[in-house]
Write a protein that holds these residues in place. Sequence first.
Motif, PDB file in Angstrom:
ATOM      1  N   ASP A  55       0.835  -1.206   0.000  1.00  0.00           N
ATOM      2  CA  ASP A  55       0.000   0.000   0.000  1.00  0.00           C
ATOM      3  C   ASP A  55       0.868   1.253   0.000  1.00  0.00           C
ATOM      4  O   ASP A  55       0.604   2.210  -0.733  1.00  0.00           O
ATOM      5  CB  ASP A  55      -0.938   0.022   1.211  1.00  0.00           C
ATOM      6  CG  ASP A  55      -2.083  -0.978   1.109  1.00  0.00           C
ATOM      7  OD1 ASP A  55      -2.298  -1.543   0.011  1.00  0.00           O
ATOM      8  OD2 ASP A  55      -2.752  -1.200   2.145  1.00  0.00           O
ATOM      9  N   CYS A  57       4.000   1.553  -1.060  1.00  0.00           N
ATOM     10  CA  CYS A  57       4.679   1.664  -2.358  1.00  0.00           C
ATOM     11  C   CYS A  57       3.721   2.122  -3.446  1.00  0.00           C
ATOM     12  O   CYS A  57       4.056   2.992  -4.256  1.00  0.00           O
ATOM     13  CB  CYS A  57       5.323   0.331  -2.744  1.00  0.00           C
ATOM     14  SG  CYS A  57       6.746  -0.096  -1.740  1.00  0.00           S
ATOM     15  N   ASP A  58       2.531   1.533  -3.482  1.00  0.00           N
ATOM     16  CA  ASP A  58       1.546   1.906  -4.498  1.00  0.00           C
ATOM     17  C   ASP A  58       1.177   3.379  -4.391  1.00  0.00           C
ATOM     18  O   ASP A  58       1.095   4.089  -5.402  1.00  0.00           O
ATOM     19  CB  ASP A  58       0.289   1.042  -4.386  1.00  0.00           C
ATOM     20  CG  ASP A  58       0.527  -0.412  -4.780  1.00  0.00           C
ATOM     21  OD1 ASP A  58       1.575  -0.700  -5.393  1.00  0.00           O
ATOM     22  OD2 ASP A  58      -0.333  -1.250  -4.448  1.00  0.00           O
ATOM     23  N   GLU A  59       0.987   3.845  -3.178  1.00  0.00           N
ATOM     24  CA  GLU A  59       0.639   5.256  -2.966  1.00  0.00           C
ATOM     25  C   GLU A  59       1.775   6.164  -3.449  1.00  0.00           C
ATOM     26  O   GLU A  59       1.536   7.175  -4.114  1.00  0.00           O
ATOM     27  CB  GLU A  59       0.359   5.497  -1.488  1.00  0.00           C
ATOM     28  CG  GLU A  59      -0.095   6.903  -1.165  1.00  0.00           C
ATOM     29  CD  GLU A  59      -0.394   7.075   0.314  1.00  0.00           C
ATOM     30  OE1 GLU A  59       0.003   8.126   0.860  1.00  0.00           O
ATOM     31  OE2 GLU A  59      -1.011   6.179   0.911  1.00  0.00           O
ATOM     32  N   GLU A  62       1.917   6.163  -7.290  1.00  0.00           N
ATOM     33  CA  GLU A  62       0.801   6.890  -7.910  1.00  0.00           C
ATOM     34  C   GLU A  62       1.088   8.379  -8.010  1.00  0.00           C
ATOM     35  O   GLU A  62       0.679   9.032  -8.972  1.00  0.00           O
ATOM     36  CB  GLU A  62      -0.485   6.666  -7.106  1.00  0.00           C
ATOM     37  CG  GLU A  62      -1.113   5.312  -7.330  1.00  0.00           C
ATOM     38  CD  GLU A  62      -2.317   5.068  -6.441  1.00  0.00           C
ATOM     39  OE1 GLU A  62      -2.912   6.048  -5.924  1.00  0.00           O
ATOM     40  OE2 GLU A  62      -2.669   3.892  -6.253  1.00  0.00           O
ATOM     41  N   GLN A 118       8.644  -4.636  -8.762  1.00  0.00           N
ATOM     42  CA  GLN A 118       8.353  -3.193  -8.747  1.00  0.00           C
ATOM     43  C   GLN A 118       9.627  -2.391  -8.999  1.00  0.00           C
ATOM     44  O   GLN A 118       9.631  -1.465  -9.799  1.00  0.00           O
ATOM     45  CB  GLN A 118       7.745  -2.775  -7.403  1.00  0.00           C
ATOM     46  CG  GLN A 118       6.310  -3.176  -7.221  1.00  0.00           C
ATOM     47  CD  GLN A 118       5.757  -2.691  -5.899  1.00  0.00           C
ATOM     48  OE1 GLN A 118       6.361  -2.866  -4.846  1.00  0.00           O
ATOM     49  NE2 GLN A 118       4.599  -2.077  -5.950  1.00  0.00           N
TER      50      GLN A 118
END
Length: 158
Positions: A55, A57-59, A62, A118
């Motif tokens: 979460d 890393c994704d944030e 983005e 990633q």
Amino acid sequence: MRGRRKEFSEQGYGATSIRDIAQRAGVSLSALYYYKGRQELLVAILDEGLDAYFDACDEALESAGDDPAERLEAIVAATVRFRTGHPVMSSIVLTEGRSLEAEYLERYRRNEERASQQFRDIIDKGVEEGVFLTPYPDDVSLALTVVEYRPCAPDDEV
């Protein structure tokens, strides 16, 4: 969950009993029997840690845009923030996967691969665009994914 994580982090999976965890968490043994045993408890702790890490890393990704250098900076910063902000959870995620039984190990390995991928995708794109000049993208990716934070006690020598 905090007491359970702390016990696994300090003692390691092999040296931690359900009784130790219940005592540390200040709950009865029966409160922990929601889990079938230590293995299921470890899986729950690892899942919680990996979800929180992904979460973060994704944030970060983005908001980073498309530039590989900005994306690499964002994911490294998210990783460092996760490791420093959640040292117990991070330590368990980094070290206790080895304690998983075969039925859970494959899922854990897929998550490890996801984390590596990633970094690798960002590095590959940067090499392709001439932003990164390394002839060793695999080594760079590996070096960045195994960064580990271990806080030192005030009297430890650095």
